[in-house]
Design an enzyme around this catalytic site. Structure first.
Site, mmCIF file in Angstrom:
data_model
loop_
_atom_site.group_PDB
_atom_site.id
_atom_site.type_symbol
_atom_site.label_atom_id
_atom_site.label_comp_id
_atom_site.label_asym_id
_atom_site.label_seq_id
_atom_site.Cartn_x
_atom_site.Cartn_y
_atom_site.Cartn_z
ATOM 1 N N GLU A 17 0.781 -1.226 0.000
ATOM 2 C CA GLU A 17 0.000 0.000 0.000
ATOM 3 C C GLU A 17 0.822 1.290 0.000
ATOM 4 O OE1 GLU A 17 -3.358 0.012 -0.295
ATOM 5 O OE2 GLU A 17 -3.097 -2.147 -0.550
ATOM 6 N N SER B 36 -54.574 -22.525 36.894
ATOM 7 C CA SER B 36 -54.292 -23.353 38.067
ATOM 8 C C SER B 36 -52.852 -23.262 38.561
ATOM 9 C CB SER B 36 -54.629 -24.818 37.752
ATOM 10 O OG SER B 36 -56.027 -24.961 37.562
#
Length: 778
Positions: free
Chosen positions: A194, A472
């Site tokens: 680069e 219940s």
């Protein structure tokens, strides 16, 4: 003569007209433009300089919080088979490698796995990388050996699975690295590929710019950047990637400012952490630290030459050279990077040639899982928001360690998918929805949570928010309240299960019915709960008081206000599944309240522990009364509404649980626990239409299937010291000899056991005959 004189006079005496002043207007205008331009340029540079310094010297990046599941711990005797262990390794993205070159690799042979674990920083200590040999029998781990130290390990904690992240508005993710910790070969690869003159230029390369200009002229537009590393940093950190001249001008000036203000080392470190290197769904992968784990499943320091070159190759275009989509193209670019490194003498030609011959070995899927468990993550985020700001959660790089067991969670989701389809096929139920919460019975830690049939990130979290009548499931609370009055109620106290009408304050009346629309006469408390008789429950609840029952409910961890109507005794009150779980966690905790928790610790980016969530327990209700209720709930599972579970479990597993069904069968509930896990299951429809399933035929089926897969420990109830036992004739509730045909041993609080004796062979009361036969006749 006179005429000539006049002419002469005219020639010399006539005033000369003043000439126009020299026109310097062009020069002055140019000067003004130059001054103005210079001023604007300085203003522009000053503006850029301010922006550059503000971001570079301040908080450079918003680091999302990472959320981790509970780590798997390995130890001798653990009920873990080799196949499940390999699934665990694959879930952690360990790769099979016979040479075990890097952390996060394993090899296997017969019943032995050799694993090179990853180093990991937990909230309490750092777990080093180890070379382990894990030996298996057909059903469990035989031992865990540390090969480096040649000793058996008592317990080893594996690195945890990352289950999600909390992102800021811009979904970027990165793992920050320091320049001094970066492999030298990566720096050399970047310089070779680069920016060869990085340490010599002033931020821009005039040769590169000239080359780019020529390329742009030939192409008739901006096609090449000629960017240095500093320019790439400026573009990624401050600007967009659009190809426009104005953006390029800003990039050049920012690069110059960066070079003027900061050292090469600071610029390079920022570049290593900022560069864009891929896409993980909606989240951008930035920096080499995260890219290493995203593509190879290991830390940057463990990468070899060809892997480093692959990451460097991605700098030129992560989409163009995506190794998962375009492996051939990626290999070509990687090999070019290797050639450049050899040309610059960073590596030898032989090293380059050898590396180019190796395959990519990219992970088949991203290392970081998406937010696969949105319901659980929603719970975690809600808990965190009580103590942290949204900004802190999405930008400070927090690490959040949770209680989720991914194996239990995956089993839960697979079970729901299969069982819901079966229930819809075998019944009239359609469009079923569900919510499930699973906790560790001993700690109240949430091991798994399902918020829907098919969980979605933006979906309604039924586990946390769906308020549904619990039916219940309230009955154990009623009987627990009654048993705290041992002079009046015991496990064998007989109550009337007959029709009752309750006059209400508004002038109306309430006449509850049993589910089978029958009366059952005088029955014991045990029978009433085991058979889930409504009429007997209402009579007991009205006797001890609706308000007292509500108080017990609050003591068990329910903070929601409930209306004090008689219908509360049959579960007309609405709770969320996680609230029901908290209630039953207190029963599972033998009367001790343990707040449910999903978080173990929160750690800052630097490793400092910010928050711990310790195990908290306090006595909520009488442990002795709780013990008796738990024994009654075991009978629910053996002979009552939960008996079908024993078609899958051994008869001596000691299951404890309760079914729940609401009016018109709109809700199907089951809450129950084994020795190691508590699970609460709700089934219903979002439009509140009947589903035609009871607690037994719906929720219990899912509960049984799930718990059969995840539970390894039966229930062993340990009676408190003050519990006494007595043999009682089930026919009449009187003391009996254990040799009597109808005798059974029951627990009692001190002084509450029957005192009168029954005569063996006494006629059995008809109302309990069927219950007696069911309980004692094989």
């Amino acid at each position: 003569m006179a005429e000539n004189k006049k002419k002469s006079s005219s020639r010399y005496d006539t005033k000369k007209s003043p000439s126009k002043p020299s026109s310097h207007w062009f020069r002055n205008t140019a000067l003004r433009i130059f001054v103005a331009g210079t001023f604007l340029l300085f203003c522009f540079i000053g503006y850029l300089d301010s922006n550059v310094r503000e971001q570079f010297e301040g908080k450079r990046w918003s680091i999302p919080a990472r959320v981790f599941a509970s780590p798997v711990e390995l130890y001798a005797g653990q009920n873990l088979v080799s196949g499940k262990f390999e699934e665990l390794l694959k879930g952690l993205n360990y790769r099979q490698d016979s040479q075990l070159k890097t952390e996060g690799s394993y090899t296997k042979k017969d019943g032995q796995f050799v694993v090179k674990t990853r180093e990991f920083d937990f909230w309490d200590q750092r777990e080093p990388s180890r070379m382990l040999a894990v030996n298996f029998s057909e059903s469990a781990i035989i031992n865990v050996m540390d090969l480096a130290q040649a000793k058996e390990m008592a317990i080893v904690r594996m690195d945890p699975v990352q289950i999600g992240s909390f992102y800021p508005a811009i979904k970027e993710d990165r793992i920050l690295i320091k320049l001094e910790e970066t492999p030298d070969i990566l720096i050399k690869g970047l310089l070779a590929s680069e920016d060869r003159n990085f340490y010599n230029h002033i931020g821009i390369s005039f040769r590169g710019i000239a080359r780019a200009v020529l390329a742009d002229i030939k192409a008739g537009g901006l096609v090449q950047g000629g960017s240095t590393i500093t320019q790439q940093l400026a573009k990624n950190f401050y600007l967009t990637s659009e190809r426009r001249l104005w953006r390029k001008i800003q990039e050049v000036f920012m690069a110059l400012i960066l070079e003027f203000r900061y050292s090469k080392q600071e610029i390079l470190e920022a570049y290593l952490n900022e560069i864009y290197l891929g896409q993980d769904g909606a989240s951008a992968v930035h920096g080499f630290g995260l890219a290493s784990e995203f593509y190879f499943g290991t830390s940057l320091r463990d990468l070899n030459l060809e892997q480093v070159a692959t990451l460097v190759a991605l700098v030129r275009g992560p989409s163009q050279y995506d190794p998962r989509r375009f492996p051939k193209r990626t290999v070509e670019r990687r090999n070019l990077v290797l050639d450049e490194m050899a040309n610059q003498s960073y590596i030898t030609v032989a090293q380059s040639t050898q590396a180019k011959q190796r395959p990519l070995l990219i992970l088949p899927r991203p290392h970081f899982a998406k937010n696969r468990y949105p319901g659980f993550l929603d719970l975690i985020k809600r808990q965190l928001k009580q103590e942290y700001r949204e900004e802190d959660l999405t930008s400070d790089g927090l690490r959040i360690f949770t209680t989720l067991d991914t194996q239990v969670q995956d089993t839960l989701q697979d079970t729901l998918s299969k069982k819901l389809a079966q229930l819809e096929k075998s019944s009239r139920a359609r469009d079923l929805e569900t919510a499930v919460v699973v906790t560790r019975r001993d700690s109240g830690e949430i091991a798994a949570l399902a918020s829907a049939r098919e969980e979605m990130a933006s979906g309604f979290n039924r586990a946390l928010d769906a308020l549904r009548p619990i039916g219940s499931l309230i009955k154990p609370v009623v009987y627990l309240t009654a048993l705290q009055y041992p002079n009046k109620y015991t496990i064998t106290t007989r109550v009337s299960d007959s029709d009752i009408t309750v006059n209400l304050p508004n002038g109306t009346s309430w006449s509850p019915k049993n589910y089978d629309h029958r009366e059952h006469g005088n029955v014991s408390l045990l029978t009433a709960l085991a058979k889930s008789y409504n009429l007997a429950t209402v009579r007991v609840g009205l006797d001890v008081g609706v308000a007292r029952t509500a108080k017990t409910l609050k003591e068990m961890g329910i903070t929601r206000e409930v209306e004090l109507f008689p219908s509360l005794l049959l579960g007309a009150t609405s709770l969320t599944p996680i609230e029901v779980t908290q209630m039953y966690q207190t029963l599972a905790g033998d009367g001790f309240l343990t707040p449910l928790r999903g978080i173990r610790a929160v750690v800052a980016e630097g490793g400092k522990q910010l928050q711990s969530y310790p195990f908290i327990v306090k006595q909520a209700v009488d442990p002795s009364a709780t013990y008796i209720v738990n024994t009654m709930l075991q009978e629910v599972m053996h002979q009552g509404t939960g008996h079908s579970a024993y078609e899958e479990f051994p008869k001596d597993y000691g299951l404890i649980g309760k079914t729940g069904t609401t009016n018109d069968a709109k809700d199907s509930w089951f809450a129950g626990y084994t020795g190691d896990y508590l699970s609460v299951v709700w089934l219903g429809r979002d439009d509140n239409k009947p589903i035609g399933l009871t607690g037994s035929t719906g929720a219990l089926q899912i509960w049984t299937s799930l718990m059969k897969q995840i539970s390894k420990q039966p229930v062993t109830l340990i009676p408190p010291d003050n519990i006494t036992t007595a043999w009682v004739d089930m026919g009449n509730g009187l003391l009996a000899n254990k040799a009597c045909r109808g005798a059974k041993q029951f627990p009692y609080l001190p002084g509450s056991a029957p005192t009168a004796y029954s005569t063996c062979g006494q006629e059995i009361i008809e109302q309990d005959k069927s219950w007696f036969d069911d309980l004692f006749t094989e």
